[in-house]
Design an enzyme around this catalytic site. Structure first.
Site, mmCIF file in Angstrom:
data_model
loop_
_atom_site.group_PDB
_atom_site.id
_atom_site.type_symbol
_atom_site.label_atom_id
_atom_site.label_comp_id
_atom_site.label_asym_id
_atom_site.label_seq_id
_atom_site.Cartn_x
_atom_site.Cartn_y
_atom_site.Cartn_z
ATOM 1 N N HIS A 209 0.850 -1.188 0.000
ATOM 2 C CA HIS A 209 0.000 0.000 0.000
ATOM 3 C C HIS A 209 0.888 1.241 0.000
ATOM 4 O O HIS A 209 2.019 1.212 0.498
ATOM 5 C CB HIS A 209 -0.928 -0.018 1.216
ATOM 6 C CG HIS A 209 -2.024 -1.029 1.106
ATOM 7 N ND1 HIS A 209 -3.334 -0.691 0.868
ATOM 8 C CD2 HIS A 209 -2.003 -2.391 1.170
ATOM 9 C CE1 HIS A 209 -4.070 -1.785 0.797
ATOM 10 N NE2 HIS A 209 -3.281 -2.838 0.978
ATOM 11 N N CYS A 240 -7.966 -0.949 4.066
ATOM 12 C CA CYS A 240 -8.469 -2.061 4.863
ATOM 13 C C CYS A 240 -9.446 -1.537 5.907
ATOM 14 O O CYS A 240 -9.106 -0.623 6.670
ATOM 15 C CB CYS A 240 -7.306 -2.786 5.556
ATOM 16 S SG CYS A 240 -7.838 -4.127 6.647
ATOM 17 N N ASN A 249 -3.735 0.854 -2.518
ATOM 18 C CA ASN A 249 -2.702 -0.031 -3.023
ATOM 19 C C ASN A 249 -1.780 0.724 -3.962
ATOM 20 O O ASN A 249 -2.118 1.798 -4.474
ATOM 21 C CB ASN A 249 -3.339 -1.174 -3.824
ATOM 22 C CG ASN A 249 -4.177 -2.100 -2.986
ATOM 23 O OD1 ASN A 249 -3.673 -3.048 -2.417
ATOM 24 N ND2 ASN A 249 -5.478 -1.829 -2.918
#
Length: 304
Positions: A209, A240, A249
């Site tokens: 990420h 998340c 990401n």
């Protein structure tokens, strides 16, 4: 340089979208998958089989699977956290891989999966076994491999030991995930080399990420250290739900641009990814975080 070719995994339909508050339609998710295939992706994480009350964006996992194109050229991946999720994923009859996840620390593992770190390893190994029993491939990811949102630094020895334990179940690969984007290239290089040695001959996959802007550098460090499979999400979307502060990401477009310029083959078409980015920006009603799409094409033939 360890690799002149890497396997690319598009995780946008799952990890790219899971943290979005606005529910994306099943049709648009399937279109994202279709465009990813057109851009060359041959492994795609299509959804996750988790509690829809906790991750509403993934509530249509079965519907997404039902709409997947019939093709032998693409391996579709379903993320599962427990046996119930694995059973749901297997029952669709449309997936080729189950992706299991364990977590390096107790605090994050309890927040993410309701179990301790050690219990998550046992569960991940069981999922790999379930996948193989169903005629599918199993993969295993270690979440928070480079740092935890609750406990801070994570011991490299701990991650290496987890990787070795996961390898015992015979997954197709072991993945290291920088879930909250705290890794730096030096750390990545050390840990990837150690895990490559610990799980050989299994491939090592990496998942970064870009929370602190180090994601693309970490991809390069990982590939140089021996990682042969790289995750990324179209547009750089992601996050998340159970990791405070986790951002997107690494962008598929940015990763592919970097690797291709460095002479590393991926099988991906950058021009198609850029076009898919523009389509996805329209779906999301905003510009996406990736950088390559904002820059002039170089070389100019990239969009011809």
């Amino acid at each position: 340089m360890s690799a002149r070719k890497v396997t690319f995994v598009e995780v946008g339909p799952r990890d790219g979208l899971q943290n979005e508050k606005t529910i994306i339609s099943t049709a648009d998710k399937l279109e994202l998958i279709r465009r990813s295939i057109a851009a060359g992706a041959r492994r795609i994480e299509v959804s996750s089989f988790v509690n829809p009350k906790r991750v509403p964006q993934m509530a249509d996992a079965e519907d997404v699977c039902a709409g997947l194109p019939q093709t032998d050229e693409v391996s579709f991946i379903g993320l599962v956290l427990n046996a119930k999720g694995a059973e749901r994923a297997i029952a669709t009859g449309r997936l080729h891989e189950l992706g299991a996840v364990c977590v390096s620390t107790d605090s994050f593992s309890i927040a993410n999966q309701g179990q301790t770190s050690d219990e998550s390893v046992v569960a991940a190994k069981a999922i790999v076994t379930m996948a193989k029993a169903a005629g599918l491939r199993g993969q295993a990811t270690i979440g928070a491999s480079f740092g935890c949102p609750f406990e801070g630094e994570v011991s490299e020895d701990r991650v290496v030991a987890m990787a070795a334990a996961l390898a015992e179940a015979g997954p197709i690969e072991v993945a290291l995930a920088d879930t909250i984007g705290v890794a730096d290239p030096a750390h990545v290089s050390r840990l990837v080399r150690r895990v490559v040695e610990a799980v050989s001959p299994l491939p090592v996959r990496v998942h970064f990420h870009n929370t602190r802007g180090t994601g693309i550098a970490n991809v390069w460090a990982a590939v140089e250290a021996g990682a042969s499979v790289v995750d990324a999400a179209l547009g750089g979307l992601g996050g998340c739900p159970f990791a405070p502060g986790a951002a997107g990401n690494v962008s598929s477009e940015d990763v592919i641009y970097m690797l291709h310029r460095a002479g590393v083959e991926t099988g991906m078409d950058l021009a198609q990814l850029i076009e898919a980015n523009r389509w996805l920006s329209g779906v999301m009603s905003r510009a996406l975080p990736s950088m390559v799409v904002k820059a002039p094409p170089f070389p100019k033939t990239v969009q011809e």
